[in-house]
Design a protein around this motif. Structure first.
Motif, PDB file in Angstrom:
ATOM      1  N   THR A 224      -5.520  11.515   3.049  1.00 13.36           N
ATOM      2  CA  THR A 224      -5.210  10.326   2.076  1.00 13.36           C
ATOM      3  C   THR A 224      -6.119   9.176   1.834  1.00 13.36           C
ATOM      4  O   THR A 224      -6.324   8.536   0.935  1.00 13.36           O
ATOM      5  CB  THR A 224      -3.887   9.627   2.370  1.00 13.36           C
ATOM      6  OG1 THR A 224      -4.075   9.494   3.867  1.00 13.36           O
ATOM      7  CG2 THR A 224      -2.814  10.671   2.164  1.00 13.36           C
ATOM      8  N   MET A 225      -7.175   8.977   2.937  1.00 16.67           N
ATOM      9  CA  MET A 225      -7.984   7.822   3.100  1.00 16.67           C
ATOM     10  C   MET A 225      -9.233   8.178   2.299  1.00 16.67           C
ATOM     11  O   MET A 225     -10.029   7.437   1.938  1.00 16.67           O
ATOM     12  CB  MET A 225      -8.589   7.835   4.535  1.00 16.67           C
ATOM     13  CG  MET A 225      -7.362   6.956   5.410  1.00 16.67           C
ATOM     14  SD  MET A 225      -6.963   5.250   4.590  1.00 16.67           S
ATOM     15  CE  MET A 225      -8.607   4.362   4.885  1.00 16.67           C
TER      16      MET A 225
ATOM     17  N   LEU B 100      -4.187  11.424  10.167  1.00 15.84           N
ATOM     18  CA  LEU B 100      -4.824  10.098   9.280  1.00 15.84           C
ATOM     19  C   LEU B 100      -5.967   9.821   9.966  1.00 15.84           C
ATOM     20  O   LEU B 100      -6.895   9.456   9.139  1.00 15.84           O
ATOM     21  CB  LEU B 100      -3.746   9.077   9.051  1.00 15.84           C
ATOM     22  CG  LEU B 100      -4.178   8.037   8.173  1.00 15.84           C
ATOM     23  CD1 LEU B 100      -4.246   8.454   6.738  1.00 15.84           C
ATOM     24  CD2 LEU B 100      -2.919   6.851   8.222  1.00 15.84           C
TER      25      LEU B 100
ATOM     26  N   THR C 118       1.353   9.524  -5.824  1.00 13.58           N
ATOM     27  CA  THR C 118       1.561  10.848  -5.558  1.00 13.58           C
ATOM     28  C   THR C 118       2.851  11.270  -6.065  1.00 13.58           C
ATOM     29  O   THR C 118       2.898  12.577  -6.673  1.00 13.58           O
ATOM     30  CB  THR C 118       1.952  11.001  -3.923  1.00 13.58           C
ATOM     31  OG1 THR C 118       1.075  10.442  -3.403  1.00 13.58           O
ATOM     32  CG2 THR C 118       2.100  12.349  -3.334  1.00 13.58           C
TER      33      THR C 118
ATOM     34  N   LYS D  52      -0.468   3.755   4.306  1.00 11.75           N
ATOM     35  CA  LYS D  52      -0.495   5.117   3.719  1.00 11.75           C
ATOM     36  C   LYS D  52       0.361   6.055   4.515  1.00 11.75           C
ATOM     37  O   LYS D  52       0.835   6.828   3.853  1.00 11.75           O
ATOM     38  CB  LYS D  52      -2.172   5.362   4.003  1.00 11.75           C
ATOM     39  CG  LYS D  52      -3.144   4.668   3.253  1.00 11.75           C
ATOM     40  CD  LYS D  52      -4.357   5.149   3.300  1.00 11.75           C
ATOM     41  CE  LYS D  52      -4.429   6.017   1.931  1.00 11.75           C
ATOM     42  NZ  LYS D  52      -4.122   5.655   0.746  1.00 11.75           N
TER      43      LYS D  52
ATOM     44  N   GLU E  67      -9.609   6.446  -1.055  1.00 12.38           N
ATOM     45  CA  GLU E  67     -10.024   5.190  -1.088  1.00 12.38           C
ATOM     46  C   GLU E  67     -11.594   4.990  -0.802  1.00 12.38           C
ATOM     47  O   GLU E  67     -12.488   4.234  -1.132  1.00 12.38           O
ATOM     48  CB  GLU E  67      -9.433   4.254   0.007  1.00 12.38           C
ATOM     49  CG  GLU E  67      -7.961   3.772  -0.214  1.00 12.38           C
ATOM     50  CD  GLU E  67      -6.920   4.654  -0.474  1.00 12.38           C
ATOM     51  OE1 GLU E  67      -7.138   6.153  -0.124  1.00 12.38           O
ATOM     52  OE2 GLU E  67      -5.811   4.155  -1.098  1.00 12.38           O
TER      53      GLU E  67
ATOM     54  N   ASP F  17       0.656   4.215  -2.782  1.00  9.56           N
ATOM     55  CA  ASP F  17       0.574   5.664  -2.420  1.00  9.56           C
ATOM     56  C   ASP F  17       1.704   6.453  -2.848  1.00  9.56           C
ATOM     57  O   ASP F  17       1.499   7.769  -3.495  1.00  9.56           O
ATOM     58  CB  ASP F  17       0.298   5.649  -1.048  1.00  9.56           C
ATOM     59  CG  ASP F  17      -1.036   5.769  -0.640  1.00  9.56           C
ATOM     60  OD1 ASP F  17      -1.733   4.832  -1.202  1.00  9.56           O
ATOM     61  OD2 ASP F  17      -1.655   6.354   0.296  1.00  9.56           O
TER      62      ASP F  17
ATOM     63  N   ILE G 214       0.887  -1.209   0.019  1.00  9.92           N
ATOM     64  CA  ILE G 214       0.047   0.139   0.057  1.00  9.92           C
ATOM     65  C   ILE G 214       1.051   1.203   0.163  1.00  9.92           C
ATOM     66  O   ILE G 214       0.623   2.237  -0.551  1.00  9.92           O
ATOM     67  CB  ILE G 214      -0.773  -0.009   1.209  1.00  9.92           C
ATOM     68  CG1 ILE G 214      -1.950  -1.292   1.011  1.00  9.92           C
ATOM     69  CG2 ILE G 214      -1.634   1.240   1.525  1.00  9.92           C
ATOM     70  CD1 ILE G 214      -3.013  -1.573   2.106  1.00  9.92           C
ATOM     71  N   ALA G 215       2.055   1.188   0.907  1.00 14.77           N
ATOM     72  CA  ALA G 215       2.876   2.543   0.825  1.00 14.77           C
ATOM     73  C   ALA G 215       3.428   2.621  -0.638  1.00 14.77           C
ATOM     74  O   ALA G 215       3.758   3.795  -1.096  1.00 14.77           O
ATOM     75  CB  ALA G 215       4.080   1.988   1.731  1.00 14.77           C
TER      76      ALA G 215
END
Lengths: 312, 410
Positions: B206-207, B298, B22, B232, B210, B18, B14-15
């Motif tokens: 950031t969420m 977050l 980005t 994230k 999703e 992202d 996931i990192a």
């Protein structure tokens, strides 16, 4: 029964606030089968699937997923297509499939290789490097489905997989599902479209009002309703009604329709032939899954619509 | 695969997504070069202001009405005294006029002159001078006093004051100075605050991606939410590191081109723990500050369901950061006070305050305790954020944030 179970659920209960959504569902999905969860809108199908997958926790009841009491422990062996499709719009199709596989433990390089093959197989070879936002809704849905199977999971859970697809893509999806079953995977999918279930399911459960109302094969579901007989006499005459079963009703073509008696159609036909009415046409119609579904769901449908379903 | 390695693998997946999503966008270039834009605009503004200042200075004068016999002496003393001032602090140019019949009227006329700004006019005998002064020119008045005094002394000594120049020997300190430690402490606290102010608040929205794309359902089915949140956070931290690395490299390269004497311009910055350890700890505490604030932001941002709600969060988020900066700055100024202890223990201010401590105290062991302590809180904040999200957003499905649920309960 000696079958191993890919999924089991006992007495699953879920409430959202004061509103009950699933009221004690039991399921047993045999390994290697295509298993349908049928139900009207708002029956609790999606909530049941989400509980089985561990996305939400049940308020009561137990479930196992591929033998694991904690669904998360089996997550690498499961593929999932949610009802509300979701992909990153700026990702390319191949990357999206590989990313979904990577979440389930498939190395990205292998995921990309498989993604290319899979996209080619479903006729999306030209869109491998297209961004998701440039694909049609149906194409994006196929991409997401490929993301659910790219890591070759033992269990594939599909929530309303056919909705939003045109007939051509529906056929492709059916072929994919059958192909995955032939590979050895178990397929658990929800739908309210009976035709797909009728063609695909080895077994099915019908959920209504948050409870399971039926479990068995398609044939067993159909058998919950009697077959219907359509009889067309060669020589219609006024006294014929007296020789037919009590529920016989006349049809516009001069024929009669009645429920197939438990003893079969012969005891009805013999007196008719003897009386000289003869047989110009005779059809025994088995009830469709659609009819069986409507019968089984019955009055629960009204309640289901009020139950509703929720997710983020 | 056991649970921890699997979660780490999922987190990194996931990192990576992202980070790539980005960084490989045109908008990121704008973000990356924002400091250059900001610097260019500041330089332009500064140049304009300086030009305006210079043009104003060109027209400003201080005037002394003295006898012609004293004028040369006063000019010499003016040159000598001006040398003691920094360029931007120098008094306006001196204009000397001979006295007329009425020096007081002459002085008032000079103050009323519309062709130039006269800050001060000195007239009368030098042992009892009169001074007319424009408002807010107290320092100019002090200068005129000193100039009159020096000129009078020179006059009485026959025309020149003796010139004295001591023999100078520079003695390097063997230990760091307290001022240098405090400077280093402030530099550390402000540096981390500055970086996190720009970078950590990006995590808040950031969420939302999703949630808007409905990808969260797929992620939640495949990955524990804690790993989603962690992934994230790490992804955005990677973006922050790229930013800091890029500008850090540029700044160090530019600094290496400067002459050695320019190093003196940054002052007597000398951390008590030593330069290399201080640099390492600064990097570690920047990371912890980012992860701590980022995990809180977050978790808060994940509860917001619309861009408007996310925007609304920007004010409290900035206030939290400023609050931590103020607390840690106070701790850096008074390293042994109770407020320093509070700032070092309180998780959100701890990285700032501990960076300040590295500048003020040579002990290493407090940092060995502080870093795991801060990491523990990162894990805690991520876990709480994920659980609130699971309960508030996924489970009820109505995306009701905890503050709305609290209101309902209330």
């Amino acid at each position: 029964m000696t079958a191993t179970w890919a999924v089991t659920a006992e007495g699953l209960v879920k409430r959202f606030g004061e509103r009950p959504v699933v009221g004690g569902v039991d399921l047993r999905v045999p390994s290697g089968a295509i298993y349908g969860v049928l139900g009207p809108n708002g029956a609790g199908k999606t909530t049941t699937l989400r509980m089985l997958l561990g996305i939400i926790e049940p308020d009561a009841g137990h479930r196992t997923l591929l033998g694991e009491a904690v669904p998360r422990e089996a997550s690498d062996r499961v593929g999932y297509l949610p009802e509300e499709r979701g992909l990153y719009p700026t990702m390319k199709a191949r990357e999206a499939v590989a990313f979904l596989g990577a979440l389930r433990g498939l190395p990205l390089s292998e995921g990309r290789r498989r993604a290319t093959d899979l996209l080619d197989r479903v006729g999306l070879g030209h869109a491998v490097d297209e961004k998701i936002r440039k694909l049609s809704k149906g194409m994006a849905q196929l991409v997401q489905l490929l993301g659910a199977i790219v890591h070759q999971p033992e269990l594939i859970v599909l929530d309303e997989p056919f909705s939003g697809l045109d007939p051509v893509n529906q056929e492709k999806l059916e072929a994919l599902i059958v192909g995955e079953r032939d590979r050895g995977a178990t397929i658990l999918f929800s739908t309210h479209v009976m035709a797909h279930a009728e063609r695909l399911c080895d077994r099915l459960a019908i959920i209504a009002g948050g409870k399971r109302r039926f479990e068995g094969t398609v044939d067993e579901a159909r058998a919950t309703l009697p077959s219907r007989v359509h009889y067309l006499p060669r020589h219609p005459a006024p006294g014929i009604a007296a020789l037919l079963p009590a529920d016989a009703v006349p049809e516009g073509d001069g024929g009669w329709r009645f429920t197939l008696p438990d003893a079969g159609v012969e005891p009805v036909l013999l007196p008719l032939i003897a009386a000289g009415h003869g047989i110009a046409g005779l059809t025994i119609e088995r009830p469709s899954l659609h009819e069986a579904f409507v019968r089984i769901v019955g009055d629960h449908a009204g309640h289901d619509r009020s139950a509703g379903e929720n997710r983020a | 695969m056991s649970r921890l390695p699997r979660s780490l693998r999922q987190m990194l997946t996931i990192a990576r997504r992202d980070f790539v999503a980005t960084v490989f966008t045109p908008i990121f270039l704008l973000f990356l070069f924002a400091p250059a834009l900001m610097g260019s605009l500041s330089a332009l503004g500064g140049m304009s202001a300086a030009a305006m200042d210079d043009s104003t200075a060109d027209k400003s004068r201080i005037v002394a009405i003295v006898a012609p016999a004293t004028a040369d002496m006063m000019r010499r003393e003016d040159v000598r005294l001006r040398a003691l001032y920094r360029r931007d602090d120098t008094p306006s140019d001196l204009l000397i006029q001979s006295p007329g019949r009425d020096p007081a009227a002459q002085a008032r006329a000079l103050m009323a002159d519309r062709t130039r700004d006269v800050d001060a006019v000195l007239y009368g005998p030098l042992d009892r001078p009169q001074l007319l002064l424009a408002p807010r020119n107290r320092r100019t008045g002090d200068y005129m006093d000193a100039l009159a005094q020096a000129t009078l002394a020179a006059e009485r000594l026959g025309g020149d004051l003796p010139r004295v120049a001591a023999t100078r020997t520079v003695v390097e300190r063997r230990t760091t100075s307290i001022t240098g430690q405090h400077q280093a402490g402030f530099f550390a606290v402000f540096g981390i605050f500055f970086l996190t102010l720009f970078l950590a608040s990006q995590v808040v929205g950031t969420m939302a991606e999703e949630r808007n794309n409905k990808v969260i359902e797929v992620l939640a089915a495949a990955v524990p939410l804690e790993a989603v949140f962690g992934g994230k956070l790490i992804g955005m931290f990677g973006v922050a590191l790229l930013f800091v690395g890029f500008w850090g490299t540029i700044v160090t390269q530019v600094a290496s081109l400067l002459p050695p004497a320019a190093a003196g311009a940054i002052g007597d910055i000398a951390p008590a723990i030593g330069g290399p350890a201080f640099a390492l700890l600064f990097a570690a505490y920047f990371s912890m500050a980012y992860l701590l604030l980022g995990s809180v932001f977050l978790g808060l941002g994940a509860q917001a369901s619309t861009p408007r709600e996310i925007q609304m969060l920007s004010l409290p988020i900035t206030l939290i950061q400023v609050g931590m900066f103020v607390l840690a700055s106070a701790a850096a100024r008074r390293p042994d006070s109770w407020i320093a202890t509070v700032a070092e223990i309180f998780p959100l201010s701890s990285p700032f305050a501990m960076a300040g401590r590295a500048a003020n105290a040579p002990q290493v062991w407090p940092h060995l305790l502080a870093l795991p302590w801060q990491m523990l809180w990162v894990v805690l904040f991520v876990t709480v954020g994920a659980r609130l999200f699971r309960r508030g957003v996924l489970q009820s499905g109505s995306a009701t944030p905890f503050w709305r649920r609290a209101r309902k309960v209330g």
